[in-house]
Design a protein around this motif. Sequence first.
Motif, PDB file in Angstrom:
ATOM      1  N   GLY A  18      37.924  38.072  33.331  1.00 14.54           N
ATOM      2  CA  GLY A  18      37.845  37.692  34.742  1.00 14.54           C
ATOM      3  C   GLY A  18      38.792  38.503  35.612  1.00 14.54           C
ATOM      4  N   LEU A  19      40.009  38.706  35.133  1.00 13.98           N
ATOM      5  CA  LEU A  19      40.966  39.514  35.896  1.00 13.98           C
ATOM      6  C   LEU A  19      40.462  40.948  36.061  1.00 13.98           C
ATOM      7  N   GLY A  20      39.876  41.491  35.004  1.00 13.06           N
ATOM      8  CA  GLY A  20      39.339  42.853  35.065  1.00 13.06           C
ATOM      9  C   GLY A  20      38.179  42.963  36.045  1.00 13.06           C
ATOM     10  N   LEU A  21      37.271  41.993  36.006  1.00 14.09           N
ATOM     11  CA  LEU A  21      36.134  42.010  36.930  1.00 14.09           C
ATOM     12  C   LEU A  21      36.595  41.811  38.371  1.00 14.09           C
ATOM     13  N   ARG A  22      37.585  40.954  38.565  1.00 17.98           N
ATOM     14  CA  ARG A  22      38.104  40.724  39.916  1.00 17.98           C
ATOM     15  C   ARG A  22      38.723  42.005  40.474  1.00 17.98           C
ATOM     16  N   GLU A  23      39.448  42.703  39.638  1.00 23.25           N
ATOM     17  CA  GLU A  23      40.065  43.971  40.059  1.00 23.25           C
ATOM     18  C   GLU A  23      38.982  45.000  40.397  1.00 23.25           C
ATOM     19  N   LYS A  24      37.981  45.092  39.564  1.00 25.88           N
ATOM     20  CA  LYS A  24      36.926  46.091  39.745  1.00 25.88           C
ATOM     21  C   LYS A  24      36.059  45.803  40.966  1.00 25.88           C
ATOM     22  N   PHE A  25      35.663  44.537  41.160  1.00 25.52           N
ATOM     23  CA  PHE A  25      34.703  44.195  42.209  1.00 25.52           C
ATOM     24  C   PHE A  25      35.339  43.613  43.469  1.00 25.52           C
ATOM     25  N   LYS A  26      36.648  43.366  43.425  1.00 26.22           N
ATOM     26  CA  LYS A  26      37.388  42.874  44.602  1.00 26.22           C
ATOM     27  C   LYS A  26      36.820  41.559  45.153  1.00 26.22           C
ATOM     28  N   ARG A  27      36.449  40.664  44.246  1.00 28.08           N
ATOM     29  CA  ARG A  27      35.958  39.347  44.660  1.00 28.08           C
ATOM     30  C   ARG A  27      36.148  38.354  43.515  1.00 28.08           C
ATOM     31  N   GLY A  28      36.026  37.083  43.869  1.00 21.63           N
ATOM     32  CA  GLY A  28      36.068  36.019  42.876  1.00 21.63           C
ATOM     33  C   GLY A  28      37.440  35.421  42.691  1.00 21.63           C
ATOM     34  N   GLY A  29      37.507  34.123  42.798  1.00 24.31           N
ATOM     35  CA  GLY A  29      38.741  33.393  42.535  1.00 24.31           C
ATOM     36  C   GLY A  29      39.724  33.408  43.684  1.00 24.31           C
ATOM     37  N   THR A  30      40.666  32.499  43.578  1.00 20.43           N
ATOM     38  CA  THR A  30      41.756  32.369  44.545  1.00 20.43           C
ATOM     39  C   THR A  30      43.048  32.800  43.869  1.00 20.43           C
ATOM     40  N   GLU A  31      44.110  32.795  44.616  1.00 22.31           N
ATOM     41  CA  GLU A  31      45.408  33.124  44.013  1.00 22.31           C
ATOM     42  C   GLU A  31      45.765  32.106  42.919  1.00 22.31           C
ATOM     43  N   ILE A  32      45.357  30.862  43.106  1.00 26.94           N
ATOM     44  CA  ILE A  32      45.594  29.843  42.067  1.00 26.94           C
ATOM     45  C   ILE A  32      44.815  30.212  40.807  1.00 26.94           C
ATOM     46  N   GLY A  33      43.570  30.631  40.986  1.00 32.90           N
ATOM     47  CA  GLY A  33      42.761  31.043  39.843  1.00 32.90           C
ATOM     48  C   GLY A  33      43.350  32.253  39.129  1.00 32.90           C
ATOM     49  N   VAL A  34      43.878  33.177  39.893  1.00 32.34           N
ATOM     50  CA  VAL A  34      44.512  34.367  39.304  1.00 32.34           C
ATOM     51  C   VAL A  34      45.756  33.953  38.506  1.00 32.34           C
ATOM     52  N   ALA A  35      46.542  33.064  39.069  1.00 29.67           N
ATOM     53  CA  ALA A  35      47.737  32.580  38.354  1.00 29.67           C
ATOM     54  C   ALA A  35      47.341  31.871  37.063  1.00 29.67           C
ATOM     55  N   ARG A  36      46.267  31.061  37.139  1.00 29.94           N
ATOM     56  CA  ARG A  36      45.800  30.359  35.940  1.00 29.94           C
ATOM     57  C   ARG A  36      45.352  31.388  34.901  1.00 29.94           C
ATOM     58  N   ALA A  37      44.628  32.405  35.335  1.00 34.65           N
ATOM     59  CA  ALA A  37      44.145  33.433  34.412  1.00 34.65           C
ATOM     60  C   ALA A  37      45.309  34.141  33.725  1.00 34.65           C
ATOM     61  N   ARG A  38      46.354  34.421  34.462  1.00 37.47           N
ATOM     62  CA  ARG A  38      47.515  35.085  33.852  1.00 37.47           C
ATOM     63  C   ARG A  38      48.149  34.198  32.788  1.00 37.47           C
ATOM     64  N   ASP A  39      48.260  32.911  33.092  1.00 35.72           N
ATOM     65  CA  ASP A  39      48.799  31.973  32.097  1.00 35.72           C
ATOM     66  C   ASP A  39      47.914  31.923  30.852  1.00 35.72           C
ATOM     67  N   LEU A  40      46.609  31.853  31.071  1.00 33.87           N
ATOM     68  CA  LEU A  40      45.679  31.779  29.942  1.00 33.87           C
ATOM     69  C   LEU A  40      45.697  33.077  29.132  1.00 33.87           C
ATOM     70  N   LYS A  41      45.663  34.203  29.836  1.00 34.74           N
ATOM     71  CA  LYS A  41      45.662  35.508  29.165  1.00 34.74           C
ATOM     72  C   LYS A  41      46.883  35.656  28.270  1.00 34.74           C
ATOM     73  N   ASN A  42      48.014  35.169  28.740  1.00 25.56           N
ATOM     74  CA  ASN A  42      49.263  35.269  27.981  1.00 25.56           C
ATOM     75  C   ASN A  42      49.476  34.086  27.040  1.00 25.56           C
ATOM     76  N   GLN A  43      48.499  33.214  26.971  1.00 24.34           N
ATOM     77  CA  GLN A  43      48.528  32.017  26.129  1.00 24.34           C
ATOM     78  C   GLN A  43      49.811  31.208  26.311  1.00 24.34           C
ATOM     79  N   ARG A  44      50.200  31.053  27.575  1.00 21.86           N
ATOM     80  CA  ARG A  44      51.371  30.234  27.892  1.00 21.86           C
ATOM     81  C   ARG A  44      51.033  28.755  27.719  1.00 21.86           C
ATOM     82  N   GLU A  45      51.992  28.002  27.276  1.00 20.03           N
ATOM     83  CA  GLU A  45      51.827  26.556  27.146  1.00 20.03           C
ATOM     84  C   GLU A  45      51.524  25.957  28.518  1.00 20.03           C
ATOM     85  N   LEU A  46      50.547  25.066  28.568  1.00 11.27           N
ATOM     86  CA  LEU A  46      50.143  24.420  29.816  1.00 11.27           C
ATOM     87  C   LEU A  46      50.525  22.941  29.793  1.00 11.27           C
TER      88      LEU A  46
END
Length: 100
Positions: A18-46
């Motif tokens: 999702g982060l890669g597609l967002r970077e490539k296409f410049k659409r999709g998600g909010t800053e909250i969604g991006v923050a969530r994606a970073r946490d998930l990508k790094n497998q941080r405890e939630l």
Amino acid sequence: MTDTFKPTAAMAEQAAKGLGLREKFKRGGTEIGVARARDLKNQRELSLATVKRMKSYFARHKVDKRAKNFGDDDNPSAGYIAWLLWGGDEGRDWASSKLK
């Protein structure tokens, strides 16, 4: 129930996609969604509160799956990118299972 929850590798892969597609296409998600994606990508405890927010996100946005280009990696809908940022179907199923 534990106080924190570790995302799966499959969720991390979906979030990274999702982060890669967002970077490539410049659409999709909010800053909250991006923050969530970073946490998930790094497998941080939630936290439990975060898992509840994830479940709520998926419940509100399941309608996005009916949009044109949902699931199309060559021309993805904004909703598809946002869905991936939250861990995709794997994230939806995981959050739901943690809250049973």
